[in-house]
Enzyme design. Structure first.
Site, PDB file in Angstrom:
ATOM      1  N   VAL A   1       4.279   4.494  -4.689  1.00  0.00           N
ATOM      2  CA  VAL A   1       3.790   3.608  -5.745  1.00  0.00           C
ATOM      3  C   VAL A   1       2.422   3.171  -5.225  1.00  0.00           C
ATOM      4  O   VAL A   1       2.330   2.316  -4.350  1.00  0.00           O
ATOM      5  CB  VAL A   1       4.730   2.414  -5.994  1.00  0.00           C
ATOM      6  CG1 VAL A   1       4.105   1.441  -6.983  1.00  0.00           C
ATOM      7  CG2 VAL A   1       6.088   2.892  -6.491  1.00  0.00           C
ATOM      8  N   PRO A   2       1.354   3.808  -5.726  1.00  0.00           N
ATOM      9  CA  PRO A   2       0.042   3.721  -5.074  1.00  0.00           C
ATOM     10  C   PRO A   2      -0.743   2.442  -5.336  1.00  0.00           C
ATOM     11  O   PRO A   2      -1.812   2.452  -5.955  1.00  0.00           O
ATOM     12  CB  PRO A   2      -0.688   4.955  -5.625  1.00  0.00           C
ATOM     13  CG  PRO A   2      -0.097   5.144  -6.982  1.00  0.00           C
ATOM     14  CD  PRO A   2       1.355   4.745  -6.846  1.00  0.00           C
ATOM     15  N   CYS A   3      -0.248   1.336  -4.830  1.00  0.00           N
ATOM     16  CA  CYS A   3      -0.968   0.072  -4.980  1.00  0.00           C
ATOM     17  C   CYS A   3      -2.292   0.088  -4.221  1.00  0.00           C
ATOM     18  O   CYS A   3      -3.161  -0.734  -4.490  1.00  0.00           O
ATOM     19  CB  CYS A   3      -0.094  -1.113  -4.582  1.00  0.00           C
ATOM     20  SG  CYS A   3       0.576  -1.031  -2.936  1.00  0.00           S
ATOM     21  N   HIS A   4      -2.467   1.048  -3.319  1.00  0.00           N
ATOM     22  CA  HIS A   4      -3.747   1.169  -2.609  1.00  0.00           C
ATOM     23  C   HIS A   4      -4.873   1.577  -3.561  1.00  0.00           C
ATOM     24  O   HIS A   4      -6.040   1.403  -3.235  1.00  0.00           O
ATOM     25  CB  HIS A   4      -3.635   2.168  -1.451  1.00  0.00           C
ATOM     26  CG  HIS A   4      -3.308   3.564  -1.866  1.00  0.00           C
ATOM     27  ND1 HIS A   4      -2.014   3.973  -2.124  1.00  0.00           N
ATOM     28  CD2 HIS A   4      -4.104   4.636  -2.089  1.00  0.00           C
ATOM     29  CE1 HIS A   4      -2.032   5.249  -2.481  1.00  0.00           C
ATOM     30  NE2 HIS A   4      -3.289   5.672  -2.469  1.00  0.00           N
TER      31      HIS A   4
END
Length: 170
Positions: free
Chosen positions: A138-141
């Site tokens: 889950v690419p919160c970056h």
């Protein structure tokens, strides 16, 4: 009397971002933690799943661990493993919006809030990002401040920078 609500298996290893802990429920991977210290990663897992029976499955989860590490190194290949994504309805909506961001692109917290239909929910979007326990999957970056600068990342700003630089080169 069994006070555990579920069984979660985990394994720890190393990747280009440091130490990694991958945990899996019956539904799929429920946690991917990154850090500098294995014990700190275990504490994160205990905090995230306080009522679960946590079982070290270093050998039986080797194939799954390899898939996660490969995904970290080559995110453009996409997620090739099942995820067990848990959170509130709002968090789920935020995380699905993050998953929809193409590799190599970024969005602002404001853009995510607006896309969800509530331009005022910027802090709530940031909170959902902070609550994410599935690093990289889950690419919160891929979410940055309005001015494009990097802000808080659960696993450290340097890891966030490294991930974004790696994705920009892909």
């Amino acid at each position: 009397m069994n006070t555990y609500s579920e069984n979660i298996q985990y394994a720890m290893g190393l990747c280009t971002l440091g130490n990694i802990l991958v945990a899996s429920s019956e539904k799929g991977i429920c946690a991917i933690f990154l850090g500098d210290d294995g014990e700190a990663l275990m504490n994160e897992l205990r905090t995230a799943y306080p009522r679960a029976r946590l079982t070290d499955q270093q050998h039986t989860m080797q194939s799954l661990m390899e898939k996660v590490v490969t995904f970290i190194d080559t995110p453009e290949t996409g997620v090739t493993f099942d995820l067990d994504i848990r959170g509130t309805d709002f968090q789920q909506r935020v995380w699905q919006a993050l998953i929809a961001i193409p590799t190599g692109e970024i969005r602002t917290y404001q853009q995510i809030a607006t896309a969800l239909g509530d331009a005022e929910a910027v802090r709530a979007v940031a909170g959902a990002c902070a609550a994410n326990v599935l690093a990289v999957a889950v690419p919160c970056h891929r979410v940055v401040r309005k001015d494009g600068s990097l802000s808080g990342y659960r696993w450290g700003i340097e890891r966030k920078r490294q991930l974004l630089d790696q994705e920009a080169r892909a």
